[in-house]
Enzyme design. Structure first.
Site, PDB file in Angstrom:
ATOM      1  N   SER A  64       0.768  -1.198  -0.131  1.00 22.75           N
ATOM      2  CA  SER A  64       0.023  -0.083   0.114  1.00 22.75           C
ATOM      3  C   SER A  64       0.620   1.272  -0.219  1.00 22.75           C
ATOM      4  O   SER A  64       0.696   2.190  -0.682  1.00 22.75           O
ATOM      5  CB  SER A  64      -0.879   0.012   1.348  1.00 22.75           C
ATOM      6  OG  SER A  64      -1.724  -1.031   1.365  1.00 22.75           O
ATOM      7  N   ALA A 264       7.105   3.392   7.515  1.00 27.03           N
ATOM      8  CA  ALA A 264       6.950   4.329   8.343  1.00 27.03           C
ATOM      9  C   ALA A 264       5.308   3.870   9.318  1.00 27.03           C
ATOM     10  O   ALA A 264       5.770   4.017  10.616  1.00 27.03           O
ATOM     11  CB  ALA A 264       6.595   5.855   7.946  1.00 27.03           C
ATOM     12  N   ASP A 265       4.542   3.595   8.798  1.00 24.42           N
ATOM     13  CA  ASP A 265       3.238   3.632   9.267  1.00 24.42           C
ATOM     14  C   ASP A 265       3.030   2.773  10.678  1.00 24.42           C
ATOM     15  O   ASP A 265       2.446   2.908  11.758  1.00 24.42           O
ATOM     16  CB  ASP A 265       1.714   3.284   8.552  1.00 24.42           C
ATOM     17  CG  ASP A 265       2.140   1.946   7.845  1.00 24.42           C
ATOM     18  OD1 ASP A 265       3.067   1.350   7.740  1.00 24.42           O
ATOM     19  OD2 ASP A 265       1.081   1.555   7.416  1.00 24.42           O
ATOM     20  N   ASP A 403      -7.781  -5.509   0.981  1.00 25.63           N
ATOM     21  CA  ASP A 403      -6.494  -5.950   1.782  1.00 25.63           C
ATOM     22  C   ASP A 403      -6.747  -6.130   2.993  1.00 25.63           C
ATOM     23  O   ASP A 403      -5.976  -7.241   3.468  1.00 25.63           O
ATOM     24  CB  ASP A 403      -5.641  -4.301   1.653  1.00 25.63           C
ATOM     25  CG  ASP A 403      -4.274  -4.709   1.985  1.00 25.63           C
ATOM     26  OD1 ASP A 403      -3.477  -5.721   1.588  1.00 25.63           O
ATOM     27  OD2 ASP A 403      -3.464  -4.000   2.656  1.00 25.63           O
ATOM     28  N   HIS A 463       0.322 -10.050   0.294  1.00 25.96           N
ATOM     29  CA  HIS A 463      -0.134  -9.379  -0.886  1.00 25.96           C
ATOM     30  C   HIS A 463       0.506 -10.347  -2.145  1.00 25.96           C
ATOM     31  O   HIS A 463       1.056 -11.288  -2.042  1.00 25.96           O
ATOM     32  CB  HIS A 463       0.522  -7.765  -1.063  1.00 25.96           C
ATOM     33  CG  HIS A 463       0.209  -7.129   0.055  1.00 25.96           C
ATOM     34  ND1 HIS A 463       1.108  -6.039   0.332  1.00 25.96           N
ATOM     35  CD2 HIS A 463      -0.819  -6.947   0.900  1.00 25.96           C
ATOM     36  CE1 HIS A 463       0.561  -5.179   1.241  1.00 25.96           C
ATOM     37  NE2 HIS A 463      -0.660  -5.790   1.617  1.00 25.96           N
TER      38      HIS A 463
END
Length: 514
Positions: A64, A264-265, A403, A463
């Site tokens: 993503s 990062a997330d 997802d 994925h």
């Protein structure tokens, strides 16, 4: 009175890949009359969302973050994974001043070098090869106390695949004659991104105090015990690794802590627990004054040294819109909000002039197979209102369902998620057509189209590297171009809006007027 705008809408169906084989394919097996009709009757094509076409290593599955950066940039953006692979191969990594500085400072003070990160070959949040290189660098520079805190994956990799990775590191430490795996814990705890601080706290306590629910002599033994408790890699509970006679690996003031995740997330929450003086996610039992290094920049407000600062991207779609006094809206649920804002804007946190943002809270459930529709009803309602408001030139929306539910590996739930999306797309397409706007429907990468791994028979929670659909809905008579990729979407949108494409965008428009 201002003229009502006819918006150019981009709907990103997260994890909605294209695969013709119906076996274990939630998208094929779902009832999707709307998407089927659009695919049959509207201009459409398939585009690449993985590998070299999005700046990842060849055949590497998309994700993503990468997808949205490419979508917004209108050019192939070489990802941190590829950048780090090259740095390690050319050995420039081993002289990175931020990393070497942290190791050298710890060594000269007789302190420990702690390395934490997602121990995975998935390449989405990290790569174990990078962690191995970091261990080697610490050893080469004279560190005696090297402690690896391994977060286990099972989400971007098969659900039970950590054993070989842990064995590799146990062998490496044995070969070096120093250092060890000091703790293991599933990413469910260490890499939360939804403010579930009770999870993060368990990872924090494990690393800072060397206290966990379980303790074993070796990492592999700890993992095997977790499997016996029916915990897959992602959910392995806090486990201290320490054999008889080994020193405690609890963190002390002056130790170095190097976080080897590059995405990062899911790195932000645990990082803030370590570095923010005013942290209030949970009451920290132990606060340590560490020399903390983040591999890449996790957020602009996290003020610690960064080994690989972001390369800035000029004239992303968002910036180009702002320069031309266009209004734009970014809208998604919590799970993908950062993707349609921060990542789509090329790593810029601050909204551009004329950019509004709407965040819909994702449901608070343990895993999304329990609520596969997520918050799509509210998201669609807000999106339709924005489309018909006449306020926006362009709207970027992400539906996370394909997802987030695809990641659970639960086929029935993924089918339900896809059927929910079909109903949402119907409402969005009707709204766009009612105001004479234009709609592009695509995805950032695949997931839900492959719910079982044919080689292992395990649930396929990761994925895929399959192509994704691109469909045009609008009044223009268009012909689709083959061989596109995610970075062609922004130039396509600009062309459809009758706008110039900035020179920085090297992507090509994927629809031509017939």
């Amino acid at each position: 009175m201002s003229v009502s705008k006819k918006p150019m809408v981009l709907v990103i169906l997260d994890g909605y890949g294209y695969r013709e084989d119906s076996q274990d394919n939630a998208i094929f097996n779902a009832k999707t009359p709307v998407m089927d009709a659009l695919w049959a009757q509207r201009p459409h094509t398939l585009i690449d969302a993985s590998g070299l076409e999005v700046g990842l290593p060849d055949r590497q599955m998309g994700n993503s973050e990468v997808g949205h950066v490419n979508l917004g940039a209108g050019r192939i953006v070489y990802q941190d994974l590829t950048r780090l692979d090259v740095e390690i191969k050319e050995r420039t990594f081993f002289s990175n001043p931020t990393l070497t500085g942290a190791v050298d400072k710890a060594v000269s003070a007789g302190k420990a070098v702690h390395i934490m990160g997602l121990l995975s070959a998935g390449g989405v949040h990290s790569h174990e090869d990078h962690i191995l290189a970091m261990v080697e660098m610490a050893a080469e520079r004279g560190a005696e106390k090297i402690y690896l805190h391994a977060f286990l994956d099972g989400r971007d990799t098969p659900p039970r695949s950590a054993k070989s990775s842990l064995q590799t590191f146990e062998d490496k430490f044995a070969e070096l004659g120093k250092g060890r795996v000091a703790s293991i814990i599933g990413r469910y705890y260490a890499m939360d991104r939804d403010n579930r601080w009770d999870r993060v706290e368990q990872a924090y306590d494990l690393m800072t105090m060397a206290k966990g629910e379980f303790q074993f002599d070796t990492a592999v033994a700890g993992l095997e015990a977790a499997y016996a408790r029916d915990e897959n890699d992602e959910f392995v509970k806090a486990t201290v690794i320490r054999a008889e006679g080994q020193a405690d690996a609890a963190m002390e003031d002056g130790d170095a802590l190097i976080f080897m995740n590059f995405r990062a997330d899911r790195a932000r929450e645990i990082t803030r627990a370590f570095v923010n003086a005013d942290f209030d996610g949970f009451a920290r039992k132990k606060v340590v004054n560490l020399n903390f290094i983040m591999l890449t920049e996790y957020a602009a407000d996290i003020k610690v040294p960064c080994a690989y600062p972001p390369a800035s991207l000029a004239n992303t779609l968002g910036e180009w819109m702002a320069k031309h006094d266009k209004t734009q809206l970014r809208i998604s649920e919590t799970e993908k909000y950062a993707h349609v804002t921060f990542f789509f804007n090329g790593g810029v946190e601050e909204p551009f002039k004329g950019e509004d943002r709407i965040l819909i809270n994702s449901p608070k459930v343990a895993t999304y197979d329990l609520q596969p529709e997520m918050s799509s009803a509210e998201l669609t309602e807000k999106l339709v209102a924005a489309i018909t408001s006449g306020k926006y030139d362009t709207i970027i929306c992400n539906y996370p369902n394909g997802d987030m539910v695809g990641h659970t590996g639960v086929m029935e739930a993924a089918v339900k998620a896809v059927e929910t999306l079909d109903h949402c797309v119907e409402q969005v397409a009707k709204a766009v057509e009612s105001v004479g706007g234009q709609l592009l429907i695509t995805a950032d990468h695949g997931n839900a189209e492959q719910m079982r791994d044919p080689s292992t028979g395990q649930a396929h929670t990761a994925h895929t590297n399959l192509p994704v659909p691109l469909i045009y809905v609008g009044e223009k008579s268009l012909k689709a171009v083959e061989g596109g990729k995610l970075s062609d979407i922004a130039p396509t949108m600009l062309t459809l809006m009758g706008m110039e494409i900035p020179k920085e965008m090297t992507g090509k428009p994927l629809f031509i007027v017939e």
